[in-house]
Every structure is written in structure tokens, then in C-alpha cells.
Design a protein around this motif. Structure first.
Motif, PDB file in Angstrom:
ATOM      1  N   HIS A 223     -35.152 -15.442  46.160  1.00  0.00           N
ATOM      2  CA  HIS A 223     -34.373 -14.903  47.451  1.00  0.00           C
ATOM      3  C   HIS A 223     -35.439 -14.905  48.332  1.00  0.00           C
ATOM      4  O   HIS A 223     -36.555 -14.610  48.265  1.00  0.00           O
ATOM      5  N   SER A 224     -34.692 -14.990  49.684  1.00  0.00           N
ATOM      6  CA  SER A 224     -35.448 -14.780  50.737  1.00  0.00           C
ATOM      7  C   SER A 224     -35.588 -13.163  51.165  1.00  0.00           C
ATOM      8  O   SER A 224     -34.687 -12.518  50.898  1.00  0.00           O
TER       9      SER A 224
ATOM     10  N   VAL B 150     -32.877  -8.262  51.513  1.00  0.00           N
ATOM     11  CA  VAL B 150     -32.266  -9.630  50.952  1.00  0.00           C
ATOM     12  C   VAL B 150     -31.177  -9.895  52.040  1.00  0.00           C
ATOM     13  O   VAL B 150     -30.188  -9.066  52.090  1.00  0.00           O
ATOM     14  N   PRO B 151     -30.994 -10.888  52.542  1.00  0.00           N
ATOM     15  CA  PRO B 151     -29.923 -11.495  53.342  1.00  0.00           C
ATOM     16  C   PRO B 151     -28.677 -11.391  52.696  1.00  0.00           C
ATOM     17  O   PRO B 151     -28.381 -11.797  51.527  1.00  0.00           O
ATOM     18  N   LEU B 152     -27.591 -10.858  53.324  1.00  0.00           N
ATOM     19  CA  LEU B 152     -26.417 -10.682  52.846  1.00  0.00           C
ATOM     20  C   LEU B 152     -25.682 -12.237  52.534  1.00  0.00           C
ATOM     21  O   LEU B 152     -25.059 -12.454  51.806  1.00  0.00           O
ATOM     22  N   SER B 153     -26.222 -13.214  53.409  1.00  0.00           N
ATOM     23  CA  SER B 153     -25.611 -14.669  52.929  1.00  0.00           C
ATOM     24  C   SER B 153     -26.161 -15.274  51.535  1.00  0.00           C
ATOM     25  O   SER B 153     -25.591 -16.215  51.037  1.00  0.00           O
ATOM     26  N   GLU B 154     -26.984 -14.364  50.956  1.00  0.00           N
ATOM     27  CA  GLU B 154     -27.494 -14.877  49.409  1.00  0.00           C
ATOM     28  C   GLU B 154     -26.797 -14.227  48.355  1.00  0.00           C
ATOM     29  O   GLU B 154     -27.088 -14.222  47.268  1.00  0.00           O
ATOM     30  N   ILE B 155     -25.858 -13.218  48.510  1.00  0.00           N
ATOM     31  CA  ILE B 155     -25.016 -12.718  47.755  1.00  0.00           C
ATOM     32  C   ILE B 155     -23.542 -12.670  47.985  1.00  0.00           C
ATOM     33  O   ILE B 155     -23.163 -13.126  49.002  1.00  0.00           O
ATOM     34  N   SER B 156     -22.745 -12.351  46.993  1.00  0.00           N
ATOM     35  CA  SER B 156     -21.040 -12.654  46.959  1.00  0.00           C
ATOM     36  C   SER B 156     -21.012 -11.113  46.984  1.00  0.00           C
ATOM     37  O   SER B 156     -21.156 -10.058  46.136  1.00  0.00           O
ATOM     38  N   LEU B 157     -20.579 -10.500  48.459  1.00  0.00           N
ATOM     39  CA  LEU B 157     -20.145  -9.007  48.644  1.00  0.00           C
ATOM     40  C   LEU B 157     -19.070  -8.531  47.726  1.00  0.00           C
ATOM     41  O   LEU B 157     -18.802  -7.514  47.532  1.00  0.00           O
ATOM     42  N   ASN B 158     -18.268  -9.412  47.164  1.00  0.00           N
ATOM     43  CA  ASN B 158     -17.056  -8.900  46.271  1.00  0.00           C
ATOM     44  C   ASN B 158     -17.454  -8.859  44.761  1.00  0.00           C
ATOM     45  O   ASN B 158     -16.778  -8.059  44.070  1.00  0.00           O
ATOM     46  N   THR B 159     -18.751  -9.008  44.512  1.00  0.00           N
ATOM     47  CA  THR B 159     -19.320  -8.757  43.151  1.00  0.00           C
ATOM     48  C   THR B 159     -20.796  -8.258  43.179  1.00  0.00           C
ATOM     49  O   THR B 159     -21.275  -7.562  42.385  1.00  0.00           O
ATOM     50  N   MET B 160     -21.332  -8.644  44.403  1.00  0.00           N
ATOM     51  CA  MET B 160     -22.858  -8.194  44.740  1.00  0.00           C
ATOM     52  C   MET B 160     -23.620  -8.835  43.998  1.00  0.00           C
ATOM     53  O   MET B 160     -24.808  -8.449  43.706  1.00  0.00           O
ATOM     54  N   GLU B 161     -23.294 -10.025  43.329  1.00  0.00           N
ATOM     55  CA  GLU B 161     -24.097 -10.997  42.608  1.00  0.00           C
ATOM     56  C   GLU B 161     -24.743 -12.004  43.441  1.00  0.00           C
ATOM     57  O   GLU B 161     -24.143 -12.391  44.408  1.00  0.00           O
ATOM     58  N   SER B 162     -26.009 -12.257  42.946  1.00  0.00           N
ATOM     59  CA  SER B 162     -26.893 -13.364  43.849  1.00  0.00           C
ATOM     60  C   SER B 162     -26.055 -14.840  43.788  1.00  0.00           C
ATOM     61  O   SER B 162     -25.390 -14.926  42.582  1.00  0.00           O
ATOM     62  N   LYS B 163     -26.095 -15.342  44.780  1.00  0.00           N
ATOM     63  CA  LYS B 163     -25.806 -16.553  44.916  1.00  0.00           C
ATOM     64  C   LYS B 163     -26.537 -17.782  44.407  1.00  0.00           C
ATOM     65  O   LYS B 163     -26.468 -19.077  44.069  1.00  0.00           O
TER      66      LYS B 163
ATOM     67  N   LEU C  10     -27.938 -11.772  38.286  1.00  0.00           N
ATOM     68  CA  LEU C  10     -28.851 -10.862  39.244  1.00  0.00           C
ATOM     69  C   LEU C  10     -27.972 -10.282  40.319  1.00  0.00           C
ATOM     70  O   LEU C  10     -27.108 -10.746  41.076  1.00  0.00           O
ATOM     71  N   PHE C  11     -27.932  -8.714  40.412  1.00  0.00           N
ATOM     72  CA  PHE C  11     -26.995  -8.253  41.346  1.00  0.00           C
ATOM     73  C   PHE C  11     -28.151  -7.210  42.112  1.00  0.00           C
ATOM     74  O   PHE C  11     -29.014  -6.876  41.892  1.00  0.00           O
ATOM     75  N   PHE C  12     -27.682  -6.773  43.431  1.00  0.00           N
ATOM     76  CA  PHE C  12     -28.371  -6.234  44.238  1.00  0.00           C
ATOM     77  C   PHE C  12     -27.237  -4.927  44.726  1.00  0.00           C
ATOM     78  O   PHE C  12     -26.127  -5.211  44.944  1.00  0.00           O
ATOM     79  N   ALA C  13     -27.745  -3.785  45.169  1.00  0.00           N
ATOM     80  CA  ALA C  13     -27.039  -2.754  45.757  1.00  0.00           C
ATOM     81  C   ALA C  13     -27.954  -1.969  46.571  1.00  0.00           C
ATOM     82  O   ALA C  13     -29.001  -1.748  46.304  1.00  0.00           O
ATOM     83  N   GLY C  14     -27.180  -1.248  47.791  1.00  0.00           N
ATOM     84  CA  GLY C  14     -28.169  -0.343  48.437  1.00  0.00           C
ATOM     85  C   GLY C  14     -29.183  -0.919  49.572  1.00  0.00           C
ATOM     86  O   GLY C  14     -28.938  -2.101  49.889  1.00  0.00           O
ATOM     87  N   GLU C  15     -30.115  -0.297  49.901  1.00  0.00           N
ATOM     88  CA  GLU C  15     -30.882  -0.483  51.216  1.00  0.00           C
ATOM     89  C   GLU C  15     -31.754  -1.945  50.987  1.00  0.00           C
ATOM     90  O   GLU C  15     -32.417  -2.383  51.664  1.00  0.00           O
ATOM     91  N   ILE C  16     -31.931  -2.230  49.816  1.00  0.00           N
ATOM     92  CA  ILE C  16     -32.925  -3.377  49.498  1.00  0.00           C
ATOM     93  C   ILE C  16     -32.176  -4.647  50.145  1.00  0.00           C
ATOM     94  O   ILE C  16     -32.715  -5.700  50.462  1.00  0.00           O
TER      95      ILE C  16
END
Length: 476
Positions: free
Chosen positions: A233-234, A414-427, A432-438
Motif C-alpha cells: 500500500h501507499s 492509507v488512501p481510501l482508493s486502495e480499499i473497498s469501503l463496503n468490506t474494508m478489504e484491501s484491493k 488484508l483489512f483496515f479500519a480507523g485512523e490508519i
């Protein structure tokens, strides 16, 4: 134990109780070894493992929901601090501003996020809204109240109510928690699992853990940015958000503690030539011994975070102390007051339409070089215009930032463009998942940053739990 370098494997025949005892009892003995090759494997053919990095609101909320939906999932939380949920403890002056209860419309809710206001208009809050957050905590024994400004707090006025609730769920669900542990590296094995290097604090050796799912919820910690980068990820460089303005004005310092229920503030920066509506804000303001604070300043700092960073936190702040009084009306109010109270001293008679304290009225007169001892009858029209200009367009030079005492929030991640907001999974990296202020999301003050944590944690946790449940059922 065969030896420090011998992999420790939990075989399929071990029961859940054995896993529990292994994790709570065996890990401390492992930390006494000096080997960096210890492999802790918690999975079998049927069982799957979720590792959550970060014991804050997003991580713990996500872990609870993953375990709730996937009871056969082994969930491990690693937190670098001594005490999990440390930010929850201090937020809201120790009361914990759980969420905001005045934004039922998700489109309006999204507008409270300087980074994310466009992306969060979609599925994010539909999947877990402030109403859902309040319902969850209420159903788990935390009675809540919504204050006039929309902030939601426990009725107990103590963040301990929220912490005790979450930690109780962690224990009841069988989620494993390890504190003072930093996940140093993360990689993906040939089998598609995550291999994590975990280091105890203070560092004496490393352990390695394999996981089927990884949820990174480390807030603004460098630990999370490093792991995200290692997995492809960037990172948008983080800069501070939600802070107060430092202003050198000796007379203003004497007003420390004075509050204004409603002012209008505009921020002017040399590097910003175009009109940005969000750099004008309306709301309550507080004078401090170092400058200006309060909700309106904090919101302005959030929207202007990157511009202010690029300006070395220097700029001009224009304050309208009477935003509900039109410029034309202002002159009439002053002229009428002069006629009506001609024989009274200026200092002792401030037009009530302005709603100003005597301390601030004295500051206005002093700032404009007008003696408070003269009578209203003696004030010139030029002086009246001078008073009006201060009330409507008082200019301050911002020459630095202070830190908001209850929260430290960053813009970046981590840019929101690099994850799927309906699952929070990395594209970029499956499972790999992200949540919160990261993530590159931050909200203004008022419970919005915690709502981002609850929503993201819920979506990530339920997605992981559903995947684990599906995998478990398909293997039978």
C-alpha cells in the motif's frame, strides 16, 4: 518445550480451552527465550486465525464482531501499549464522546470528514451508522445520552463504561489480547497466509505468527503505516489535524477563558489563492492563554490541516464576533445606542444586541485606542466605524499550532482508493483489512472520529467473520 527454535504447533485435536491456556500461559514463557525463529501457529485445517494489530476502538470493535459472526475463528489482538483503548479513556475529557447523534442523514454525516467526505457518502455509514453504534452499546449495558450539540456520552460521564463494555465482550467472546507487543513486519507466504514478526516491549526477541486474515487498526502509529507499505500500500503523508491556533496578542491573553457561543472565522493563507468554502467556519470559540480554541477553531484546523502544514502554521484569521448582525444593522445599533445612552461611559454600556461580555467589550475599546471613560455622546463616527470593524472583521496573525488536549488526530494514511469501503478489504492484498485512523480519513470534533472507528471496525469484522464462517462450513 523441545527447544527455543522448535516450531510450536497447535494440532487439530487441541480443544478451544487448550488454545486459551496456550495463549495466556505459554506466551510469557516464550518471551524469556532469545530466539527469533519461534513460530506460533494457532490454526488447523478447520480453524482460521485473525490477527488484529492495534487495541484501540476500531481494532477491538472489529475483533468482537469478527468473533461474534465467526465463533470458530481464532482472534488475536496485539497492542503496542500497556493499556488498550487508551484513546477512548481520555477522549471527551475522560467522558468518551462515543459518536454524534445529530446526523441521521448519512450525506450530512459525511460532510464532517475533511478527508473522506466524498467517499463516505456511499455504503460506509449505511452499513453501520451512529444509530447502530448507539444501539449496540445500549444493548450491551452502556446507557447513553445525547447533549445539545449532538455529542453522545455515557450517562455515567465516564469513559470506563465504554472500556469495561468492550473488554467484557473481548473476554466473553474468547478474543485473545496481548499488550506491549509490536508487529514489526508482515509478509504473505506461498500458501497465502500472513507471516507476522511480533516483538515484545522492551524488545528482547521476536516471535512469528501465521494468520489467515489481518486487520490493521493502529490509528496514526508508524507501526501501521510500515505494515501497510510492506504489503503493497501507499501512504498519504500524515499531518496533524484538530489543533488550536497560537496567536501572539498580549491583550487577547488577558481574555483567557472567555467564550463566544457563535462566531464566524475565515482562514487566509498565502499558498491558497482560490476560494475554499470549508476555510470559513461558524460555531463556538474559546480564548486561551496561548490563542484561540473551541469547536469552530478545531473544525477550521481540520479542514485546513494540509494547507496549514504547507504554510508552516502561519496565516491570517479573520473573526466576525457578531455573525448574526448585518454590517448595515451594526452601524444603526451603534448610532442608536450613542443617542440613547449619551451620558453613560462607553465601557459601562455595551449594546445588548451584540451579546458581548464586559471583558471583551473593554478589549475592543482598548484595541481601537478608545478610552472607556469617555461618554457615548463624545464618540465620533470614525470611532463607531472602528468598533464595528473590529466586531465584524477582527484580524489575528496565526503563528503556530497547539495540540487539542483530548485528542490527537492526523490527516493522512492509507488512501481510501486502495480499499473497498463496503468490506474494508484491501484491493491490493487479499484478506488484508483496515479500519480507523490508519486510513486517510479524519473527522471534525464531536464524536465523528470514533464513529469512523466503529463503522470501519464493524464492516471489517463482520466481513472477516462471514468469510471464516463460509470457509468453515465449506470444509465440512
Amino acid at each position: 518445550m523441545a527447544g527455543a527454535a522448535t516450531p510450536l504447533l497447535l494440532r487439530q485435536q487441541h480443544s478451544f480451552v487448550t488454545v486459551n491456556r496456550f495463549f495466556s500461559a505459554s506466551l510469557p514463557s516464550l518471551t524469556q527465550t532469545k530466539s527469533s525463529n519461534t513460530l506460533l501457529s494457532f490454526s488447523s485445517k478447520e480453524d482460521q486465525v485473525l490477527v488484529v494489530v492495534g487495541g484501540g476502538a476500531a481494532g477491538i470493535y472489529g475483533a468482537i464482531h469478527a468473533k461474534t459472526l465467526g465463533p470458530h475463528l481464532t482472534v488475536l489482538i496485539f497492542d503496542k501499549g500497556r493499556n488498550p483503548l487508551s484513546k477512548v479513556k481520555i477522549s471527551g475529557g475522560g467522558r468518551c464522546n462515543v459518536t454524534n447523534g445529530h446526523c441521521a442523514d448519512n450525506m450530512i454525516l459525511a460532510e464532517n470528514y475533511p478527508r473522506g467526505h466524498k467517499e463516505l457518502r456511499g455504503s460506509f455509514f449505511n452499513l453501520h451508522s451512529p444509530v447502530d453504534t448507539m444501539a449496540w452499546f445500549t444493548s450491551h449495558g452502556v446507557e447513553l445520552k445525547t447533549e445539545d450539540d449532538g455529542r453522545v456520552f455515557p450517562v455515567s460521564n465516564s469513559s470506563s463504561s465504554v472500556i469495561d463494555c468492550l473488554m467484557s465482550e473481548v473476554k466473553q467472546r474468547g478474543v485473545f489480547m496481548q499488550t506491549k507487543k509490536i508487529v514489526k513486519t508482515a509478509s504473505v507466504t506461498n500458501s497465502g497466509k500472513f507471516l507476522l514478526e511480533v516483538q515484545k516491549q522492551p524488545a528482547d526477541h521476536a516471535e512469528h505468527v501465521e494468520a489467515d486474515y489481518l486487520l490493521i487498526a493502529t490509528g496514526s502509529s508508524q507501526q501501521g503505516y510500515t505494515l501497510a507499505s510492506q504489503l503493497g500500500h501507499s501512504i498519504v503523508d500524515p499531518v496533524p489535524s484538530l489543533f488550536t491556533f497560537k496567536i501572539e496578542d498580549l491583550h487577547l491573553k488577558e481574555l483567557s477563558g472567555v467564550t463566544f457561543p457563535k462566531v464566524k472565522v475565515r482562514l487566509k493563507l498565502e499558498i491558497v489563492q482560490r476560494n475554499i468554502p470549508q476555510l470559513t467556519q461558524v460555531g463556538p470559540m474559546l480564548v486561551t492563554h496561548w490563542g484561540l480554541s473551541g469547536p469552530v477553531i478545531l473544525r477550521l484546523s481540520a479542514w485546513g490541516a494540509r494547507y496549514l502544514f504547507g504554510s508552516a502554521y502561519k496565516g491570517r484569521l479573520i473573526v466576525d464576533f457578531v455573525p448574526d448582525v448585518h454590517v448595515g444593522s451594526l452601524k444603526s445599533i451603534l448610532s442608536n445606542h450613542k443617542q440613547k445612552f449619551a451620558k453613560q461611559k462607553v465601557l459601562n454600556s455595551c449594546p445588548p444586541e451584540f451579546g458581548l461580555t464586559k471583558r471583551f467589550w473593554s478589549y475592543v475599546l482598548e484595541r481601537q485606542g478608545i478610552s472607556g471613560d469617555i461618554l457615548w455622546a463624545s464618540i465620533s463616527n470614525i470611532s463607531l466605524m472602528s468598533i464595528g470593524s473590529v466586531l465584524k472583521e477582527c484580524v489575528y496573525e496565526v503563528n503556530g499550532k497547539g495540540q487539542f488536549k483530548d485528542e490527537f488526530v492526523t490527516a493522512g494514511g492509507v488512501p481510501l482508493s486502495e480499499i473497498s469501503l463496503n468490506t474494508m478489504e484491501s484491493k491490493i492484498c487479499p484478506r488484508l483489512f483496515f479500519a480507523g485512523e490508519i486510513l486517510n480519513v479524519d473527522g471534525v470534533t464531536g464524536g465523528f472520529n470514533f464513529q469512523n472507528a466503529w463503522s470501519g471496525g464493524f464492516i471489517a469484522g463482520t466481513t472477516i467473520g462471514a468469510l471464516a464462517l463460509e470457509s468453515c462450513q465449506s470444509s465440512k
